[in-house]
Design an enzyme around this catalytic site. Structure first.
Site, mmCIF file in Angstrom:
data_model
loop_
_atom_site.group_PDB
_atom_site.id
_atom_site.type_symbol
_atom_site.label_atom_id
_atom_site.label_comp_id
_atom_site.label_asym_id
_atom_site.label_seq_id
_atom_site.Cartn_x
_atom_site.Cartn_y
_atom_site.Cartn_z
ATOM 1 N N GLY A 1 9.254 -7.878 -7.535
ATOM 2 C CA GLY A 1 8.074 -7.460 -6.763
ATOM 3 C C GLY A 1 7.221 -8.657 -6.371
ATOM 4 N N GLY B 1 4.240 -8.479 -3.507
ATOM 5 C CA GLY B 1 3.048 -7.644 -3.667
ATOM 6 C C GLY B 1 1.791 -8.468 -3.881
ATOM 7 C CE1 TYR C 1 0.765 2.268 -10.647
ATOM 8 C CE2 TYR C 1 -1.591 2.678 -10.791
ATOM 9 C CZ TYR C 1 -0.521 1.811 -10.843
ATOM 10 O OH TYR C 1 -0.745 0.476 -11.083
HETATM 11 N N1 SER Z 1 -5.125 -0.726 -8.216
HETATM 12 C C1 SER Z 1 -4.445 0.423 -8.758
HETATM 13 C C2 SER Z 1 -4.614 1.598 -7.904
HETATM 14 O O1 SER Z 1 -5.666 1.729 -7.335
HETATM 15 C C3 SER Z 1 -4.954 0.722 -10.141
HETATM 16 O O2 SER Z 1 -4.202 -0.023 -11.044
HETATM 17 O O3 SER Z 1 -3.751 2.415 -7.819
#
Ligand code: SER
Length: 320
Positions: A8, A11, A143
């Site tokens: 990754g 990113g 997530y």
């Molecule tokens: N930056 C991430 C998000 O907003 C949080 O870890 O999904």
């Protein structure tokens, strides 16, 4: 460890972390990998890179063998907002990618694996103020679900196989080199770019939304300090809270107005408001401070000044 693979590496964090790791471990000893998007010129020109998808275990294994990799930093992830639009993709990349990394590291007897976690592990039920290291972890995003499961899986590999796995719960990360891709905290980056480009910003969360945040130099320092910590002194492994600052969007706007007095902001909250509301305002990071000496350097105004200065340079060069 001698040879690190950064998965990754295009990113927001991976692109800058690759360059920092190359400064310490040597350009040839840090292999950057990306799924499809070519890496930045700085990453491409300073050391080896490979294209592969972390969910493709055989390619991951092939690359690790080719370069005799003995440590993996897995920065590939689908973040909170994109994860809510495509939960199955978030599950696939965040879980299947992770287990591939852990399994290849275990089979090849690697020296270390770094797996980032996030404030997204928290949810309703976690104390809002100064979320403790040990607390309720009941996230409401895919997530967050994958990050809680990822922390548990990483700790399982530590206790079951003795694999050295480490990780930290990143807050929202603010930077100017590579834009974040699809998170809820992206507003805290967008606000600075739009302040320079247009003098105004339309924010997708309300003005009193307050979340834990960190500037990129502190994020790189936290990551590298944890990688270099003595494993035997760590009581936690893959779930360190790391705090730096906590502020509302209105406070960010006030900080920007110190340098751009006419800066304007309007608020048009969307689905990301609910995600932001499910996360704490700040975190208790005493475990990180005690176990590996974590200490952030930047506060809001110092960060604002540095962000605006660097984004202005990019804007004047026509890069943004
Ligand atoms: N930056 C991430 C998000 O907003 C949080 O870890 O999904």
């Amino acid at each position: 460890m001698k040879k690190i693979l950064v998965v990754g590496a295009v990113g927001q964090i991976g692109s800058e972390l690759t360059l920092e790791l190359r400064k310490i471990w040597g350009n040839e000893n840090v292999v950057a990998s990306t799924r499809k998007t070519p890496p930045s010129d700085a990453v491409k020109e300073s050391g080896p890179f490979e294209f592969f998808d972390v969910v493709d275990r055989s390619r991951l294994e092939e690359v690790c063998k080719k370069y005799e990799i003995d440590a993996i930093v897995n920065m590939a992830a689908i973040l909170s907002a994109v994860g809510e639009s495509n939960p199955m993709l978030a599950w696939d990349v965040n879980m299947n990618g992770l287990i591939n990394v852990l399994e290849v590291a275990r089979e090849m007897n690697m020296k270390q694996v770094l797996i980032p976690s996030s404030i997204a592990v928290f949810g309703p039920g976690t104390p809002l103020d100064c979320a403790p290291q040990e607390t309720v972890l009941k996230p409401t995003t895919m997530y967050g679900v994958t990050k809680v499961a990822g922390e548990l899986l990483a700790d399982y590999y530590v206790q079951k196989y003795g694999l050295d796995v480490r990780g930290l719960r990143y807050p929202g990360i603010i930077s100017y080199e590579t834009l974040p891709g699809g998170g809820t905290t992206d507003y805290a980056v967008g606000i600075y770019f739009d302040a320079i480009k247009h003098g105004k910003y339309t924010c997708f969360v309300k003005e009193d939304t307050r979340l834990p945040m960190m500037y990129m130099p502190d994020c790189l320092k936290a990551t590298i300090d944890l990688m270099q910590a003595d494993f035997s002194t760590l009581k936690h492994h893959s779930d360190f809270n790391v705090g730096a600052m906590s502020f509302s969007v209105a406070e960010m706007a006030d900080s920007i107005r110190k340098y751009i007095p006419n800066f304007e902001i309007e608020y048009v909250p969307d689905f990301r408001q609910k995600i932001a509301d499910s996360w704490p305002d700040s975190v208790d990071d005493n475990a990180a401070r005690e176990e590996w000496g974590w200490k952030p350097a930047f506060d809001l105004d110092a960060m604002t000044q540095d962000m605006l200065k660097n984004i202005k340079i990019k804007h004047e060069k026509g890069l943004i």
